[in-house]
Design an enzyme around this catalytic site. Structure first.
Site, PDB file in Angstrom:
ATOM      1  N   ASP A 112     -29.730  -2.943 -47.634  1.00  0.00           N
ATOM      2  CA  ASP A 112     -28.662  -3.227 -46.663  1.00  0.00           C
ATOM      3  C   ASP A 112     -29.136  -4.174 -45.561  1.00  0.00           C
ATOM      4  O   ASP A 112     -28.461  -5.149 -45.233  1.00  0.00           O
ATOM      5  CB  ASP A 112     -28.173  -1.922 -46.025  1.00  0.00           C
ATOM      6  CG  ASP A 112     -27.435  -1.045 -47.019  1.00  0.00           C
ATOM      7  OD1 ASP A 112     -26.883  -1.586 -47.996  1.00  0.00           O
ATOM      8  OD2 ASP A 112     -27.414   0.182 -46.826  1.00  0.00           O
ATOM      9  N   LYS A 113     -30.272  -3.867 -44.990  1.00  0.00           N
ATOM     10  CA  LYS A 113     -30.733  -4.632 -43.821  1.00  0.00           C
ATOM     11  C   LYS A 113     -31.015  -6.092 -44.165  1.00  0.00           C
ATOM     12  O   LYS A 113     -30.584  -7.013 -43.468  1.00  0.00           O
ATOM     13  CB  LYS A 113     -31.977  -3.950 -43.248  1.00  0.00           C
ATOM     14  CG  LYS A 113     -32.826  -4.777 -42.305  1.00  0.00           C
ATOM     15  CD  LYS A 113     -32.090  -5.193 -41.048  1.00  0.00           C
ATOM     16  CE  LYS A 113     -33.058  -5.685 -39.974  1.00  0.00           C
ATOM     17  NZ  LYS A 113     -33.798  -6.892 -40.343  1.00  0.00           N
ATOM     18  N   VAL A 114     -31.781  -6.316 -45.242  1.00  0.00           N
ATOM     19  CA  VAL A 114     -32.141  -7.689 -45.618  1.00  0.00           C
ATOM     20  C   VAL A 114     -30.895  -8.473 -46.039  1.00  0.00           C
ATOM     21  O   VAL A 114     -30.733  -9.645 -45.686  1.00  0.00           O
ATOM     22  CB  VAL A 114     -33.203  -7.691 -46.730  1.00  0.00           C
ATOM     23  CG1 VAL A 114     -33.468  -9.109 -47.227  1.00  0.00           C
ATOM     24  CG2 VAL A 114     -34.501  -7.066 -46.223  1.00  0.00           C
TER      25      VAL A 114
ATOM     26  N   GLU B 112     -27.878  -8.033 -44.984  1.00  0.00           N
ATOM     27  CA  GLU B 112     -27.104  -8.303 -43.765  1.00  0.00           C
ATOM     28  C   GLU B 112     -27.724  -9.453 -42.967  1.00  0.00           C
ATOM     29  O   GLU B 112     -27.016 -10.332 -42.477  1.00  0.00           O
ATOM     30  CB  GLU B 112     -27.069  -7.015 -42.934  1.00  0.00           C
ATOM     31  CG  GLU B 112     -25.753  -6.639 -42.348  1.00  0.00           C
ATOM     32  CD  GLU B 112     -24.598  -6.512 -43.315  1.00  0.00           C
ATOM     33  OE1 GLU B 112     -24.802  -6.460 -44.542  1.00  0.00           O
ATOM     34  OE2 GLU B 112     -23.462  -6.495 -42.837  1.00  0.00           O
ATOM     35  N   CYS B 113     -29.043  -9.444 -42.836  1.00  0.00           N
ATOM     36  CA  CYS B 113     -29.727 -10.537 -42.125  1.00  0.00           C
ATOM     37  C   CYS B 113     -29.531 -11.871 -42.845  1.00  0.00           C
ATOM     38  O   CYS B 113     -29.321 -12.904 -42.209  1.00  0.00           O
ATOM     39  CB  CYS B 113     -31.221 -10.238 -42.000  1.00  0.00           C
ATOM     40  SG  CYS B 113     -31.619  -9.032 -40.730  1.00  0.00           S
TER      41      CYS B 113
END
Length: 273
Positions: free
Chosen positions: A215-217, A219-220
């Site tokens: 999710d984090k990567v 989103e970035c």
DNA sequence: AGCCAGGGTCTGC
DNA sequence: GCAGACCATGGC
């Protein structure tokens, strides 16, 4: 935004809500450094750039209107008016403080592949070391642009490497993720051009086919590589922000530009005392 | 020495 | 679906 050629430089006049140092050094890009006081240098789209602010103007040194329009206008998100966005953030007390202190942060629109690769490297890592790994990646596998500058190596270039070839980077367990990403991007299993025109949920799902992209990567990558300002990366810092400041969720004034709010809050909380 | 860093995968329930 | 171990590396 008005701009013109002046000698070998391009001058951006009356540059509002554009703090060069903050935008380049707030944890969204990893290849810029302050060459001398207030003068920043880096490489994007295989093109070196030096820039600095003088009063109301920002000077893009040794470049052309052609490159400015082809690269830097979009890179610095100059087509977006940040003033009404920052004004609206004033409706929320925490965001009002963050904007007051760090006014002028802009969301860069980096090369999608560079953003993807950079934030794969960022996982469970800290910013100084992320910069070091990326620098070694560029020096080892990017094109030599002269004057000590290197391009960010293309996915195609990295796709032919073995994981062990990345050992000099000291990227640890992330090396295998970089190779997986390079191969899937090169053979279009993950088509970065297609992602440009996709709805955000399809784009997220596409990116998450890559090993090491959660999710984090994802989103970035969407926020910093595709300028999807509605993307909202949650790392350990933003998680703390959400728990302490916004247990009920983000305030309405961030709707549609959650990623911009995230960047102001991230920088605000990281630099607090 | 132990914890943390712009997380994600894999396993086991 | 969720918790926990594990993953390399380096700074503090």
């Amino acid at each position: 935004m008005q701009y013109c050629q002046k000698g070998n430089d391009v001058i951006l006049k009356d540059a509002k809500c554009f703090d060069v140092a903050l935008s380049l050094d707030c944890g969204q890009a990893f290849r810029w450094h302050e060459a001398s006081d207030g003068v920043w240098h880096g490489v994007a789209f295989s093109t070196p750039l030096t820039l600095s602010r003088h009063g109301d103007e920002i000077i893009f040194y040794d470049t052309t209107i052609k490159d400015f329009e082809a690269i830097w206008f979009d890179y610095f998100d100059l087509g977006r008016n940040y003033e009404p966005i920052c004004d609206r953030f004033g409706q929320d007390e925490n965001l009002r403080c963050a904007v007051e202190k760090y006014y002028g942060i802009r969301i860069l629109k980096q090369e999608p592949w560079e953003a993807l690769c950079s934030f794969i490297i960022s996982q469970n890592n800290n910013i100084p070391r992320i910069k070091g790994i990326i620098e070694r990646l560029c020096q080892g596998f990017g094109d030599d642009l002269g004057n000590g500058d290197f391009s960010f190596p293309s996915a195609k270039r990295l796709s032919v490497l073995a994981v062990d070839d990345l050992a000099p980077l000291r990227a640890g367990f992330r090396a295998k993720y970089i190779i997986d990403a390079a191969r899937k991007v090169t053979d279009l299993q993950v088509d970065l051009k297609k992602i440009c025109n996709e709805d955000i949920d399809s784009a997220r799902a596409d990116l998450k086919q890559i090993k090491g992209v959660g999710d984090k990567v994802a989103e970035c990558t969407l926020l910093y590589g595709f300028n999807r300002v509605e993307a909202f990366p949650v790392d350990v810092w933003v998680r703390r922000i959400m728990q302490t400041m916004y247990p009920q969720g983000l305030p309405p004034c961030t709707a549609g530009v959650e990623g911009i709010a995230q960047q102001y809050l991230f920088h605000y909380i990281r630099n607090k005392k």
